[in-house]
Design an enzyme around this catalytic site. Structure first.
Site, PDB file in Angstrom:
ATOM      1  N   GLU A   1      32.695  -1.300   3.868  1.00  0.00           N
ATOM      2  CA  GLU A   1      33.717  -1.726   2.911  1.00  0.00           C
ATOM      3  C   GLU A   1      33.668  -0.892   1.635  1.00  0.00           C
ATOM      4  OE1 GLU A   1      36.086  -3.662   3.751  1.00  0.00           O
ATOM      5  OE2 GLU A   1      35.145  -4.040   5.681  1.00  0.00           O
TER       6      GLU A   1
ATOM      7  N   HIS B   1      35.515   2.330   2.147  1.00  0.00           N
ATOM      8  CA  HIS B   1      36.968   2.246   1.984  1.00  0.00           C
ATOM      9  C   HIS B   1      37.370   2.491   0.531  1.00  0.00           C
ATOM     10  CE1 HIS B   1      38.500   1.291   5.886  1.00  0.00           C
ATOM     11  NE2 HIS B   1      37.819   0.172   6.018  1.00  0.00           N
TER      12      HIS B   1
END
Length: 469
Positions: A286, A289
């Site tokens: 995450e 990203h």
């Protein structure tokens, strides 16, 4: 790699479930067994100037795990742990940032997008009605004029195409870390403003479900994120952000990071991971990203493609003889764009985040071999629940099976990165091997039980065969 003492932690696979057991005693065990260096990481301050996150990227399985599945014991390396016990604590009040003075550019285009499509439909329909209203002789004159000026028309269309190509190549940038060329239309500043809007939205939605900083689950996530950011601070995009933790008491197996460093983790994810190594990989994914600016990239490319599709939308409404056929044509065009471009591109970004997230976990001296085991666990959980397996092309994320295979191919490179960072050697068996052996044992036990039940049914069945003469 940084040479911090934190990177030399013994995070091998021997103590894999010491931090997710749900009691104060086990949490003290977390702070004592050679892991004290994680506790020395300073708490992240709340970033009051939160950024953006249009088109957020989140880790999410196809479906959430049911409660009975989360308590299923697979093995010491692949167990879906029991839920945490509830800790009584007061949740501190949340303060949101002041409203923006002006709408950011990406938000403006989001609002304008429906108007663009409406304009294309009206324009195409007007062209069709104008052509129908023309007398036959004028239609022939128009066709004849088009044939005479076909080279001029072709030149004009080609010039328009060249402009689009020039716009595309003049807005190409290099992706951080991976060096991949990508289209980036929106500026980072504008996108950060939009991120603030989404951050306020999530804080408002989850304000009654936020865990306090005194909760053990919050502290685990905070230390994992802090260790990941500290171990990768040599990357400018990582050190430039303030990583702020939010743990939401929700059963969904979900986590996402806004591009401004706001980390949201659901307790359902903490129930689904087996150990700190799996959690580190998921959070590294995450964080990747956000670092790779995937949200801005996806929004930029989708906006560019949508603008090109307006030409085809106008043609559909101009050529189709009836509105009903134009509606069908528009639906077909949107689905083709979605399944042939949008979703494959999203899966590509997910694979890139997996690769970079695995590198982040490797530099933090985590056992990167546990990353593929997590997705095998997710696949097993969905199989136990009886959830149907949809083809990968229908999803924005790779399938669990393909994801695990992709990570298996990346693990050797990640192990080399881990070794170059002077991390302690991994002791104990490979978690992938343990999971495989457990799966074999589970299948054998299931077959033995099935055979046993079959034998019992045969013994209890009355003999209805008549003797032969």
């Amino acid at each position: 790699c940084t040479r911090q003492r934190c990177q030399r932690l013994d995070l091998s696979g021997n103590n894999r479930n010491w931090f997710l057991v749900g009691s104060p005693e086990s949490y003290r065990n977390f702070t004592g067994k050679g892991q004290r260096c994680l506790l020395n990481i300073s708490n992240t301050e709340v970033n009051k100037n939160a950024l953006h996150s249009l088109g957020r990227f989140c880790f999410q399985s196809s479906q959430t795990l049911r409660e009975k599945t989360t308590s299923l014991q697979i093995s010491s390396v692949g167990q879906l742990p029991h839920r945490f016990s509830a800790w009584n604590a007061q949740i501190k009040s949340l303060h949101t940032s002041p409203s923006l003075q002006a709408a950011p550019v990406p938000l403006f285009w989001i609002i304008v997008k429906p108007a663009q499509k409406l304009f294309a439909i009206i324009l195409g329909r007007s062209i069709r009605n104008w052509w129908k209203a023309l007398p036959p002789n004028k239609r022939e004159l128009f066709k004849e004029s088009a044939r005479k000026n076909k080279w001029k028309i072709l030149l004009g269309v080609s010039s328009l195409g060249v402009l689009f190509v020039m716009f595309y190549f003049t807005h190409l940038e290099e992706t951080p870390i991976t060096g991949r060329a990508r289209l980036l239309v929106f500026g980072k500043e504008h996108f950060r403003e939009l991120s603030q809007i989404e951050y306020d939205m999530w804080m408002e939605e989850f304000k009654s479900k936020m865990l306090p900083e005194t909760d053990a689950r919050y502290q685990v996530v905070e230390r994992v994120v802090g260790h990941l950011s500290e171990s990768n601070k040599d990357i400018p995009q990582v050190s430039a952000l303030k990583w702020v933790i939010h743990v939401v008491d929700e059963p969904g197996v979900n986590a996402f990071v806004l591009p401004n460093g706001q980390v949201f983790v659901f307790t359902g994810l903490l129930n689904a991971v087996s150990d700190i190594h799996q959690l580190s990989f998921i959070l590294g994914h995450e964080i990747a990203h956000a670092v790779l600016e995937h949200a801005a990239e996806k929004a930029s490319l989708v906006h560019f493609v949508d603008f090109l599709s307006l030409i085809f939308l106008t043609m559909i409404w101009a050529i189709c003889p009836r509105d009903s056929l134009a509606v069908v044509g528009q639906w077909i065009q949107s689905k083709l764009q979605e399944f042939m471009f949008d979703r494959p591109y999203s899966r590509t970004l997910e694979a890139e985040a997996d690769k970079v997230g695995l590198q982040f976990a490797a530099k933090a001296c985590m056992d990167v071999r546990a990353s593929s085991v997590f997705w095998q666990q997710m696949e097993l959980a969905e199989t136990i629940q009886g959830q149907p397996k949809l083809p990968e092309w229908l999803s924005t994320h790779p399938s669990h099976e393909n994801r695990a295979e992709h990570l298996d191919r990346l693990i050797p490179e990640a192990l080399k990165i881990r070794e170059s960072c002077n991390c302690p050697s991994l002791t104990g068996p490979d978690p992938r091997l343990i999971f495989k052996l457990n799966m074999q044992h589970l299948l054998e036990s299931s077959k033995d039980q099935e055979n046993s039940n079959s034998t019992k049914r045969d013994l209890s069945k009355p003999n209805l065969d008549f003797p032969h003469a």
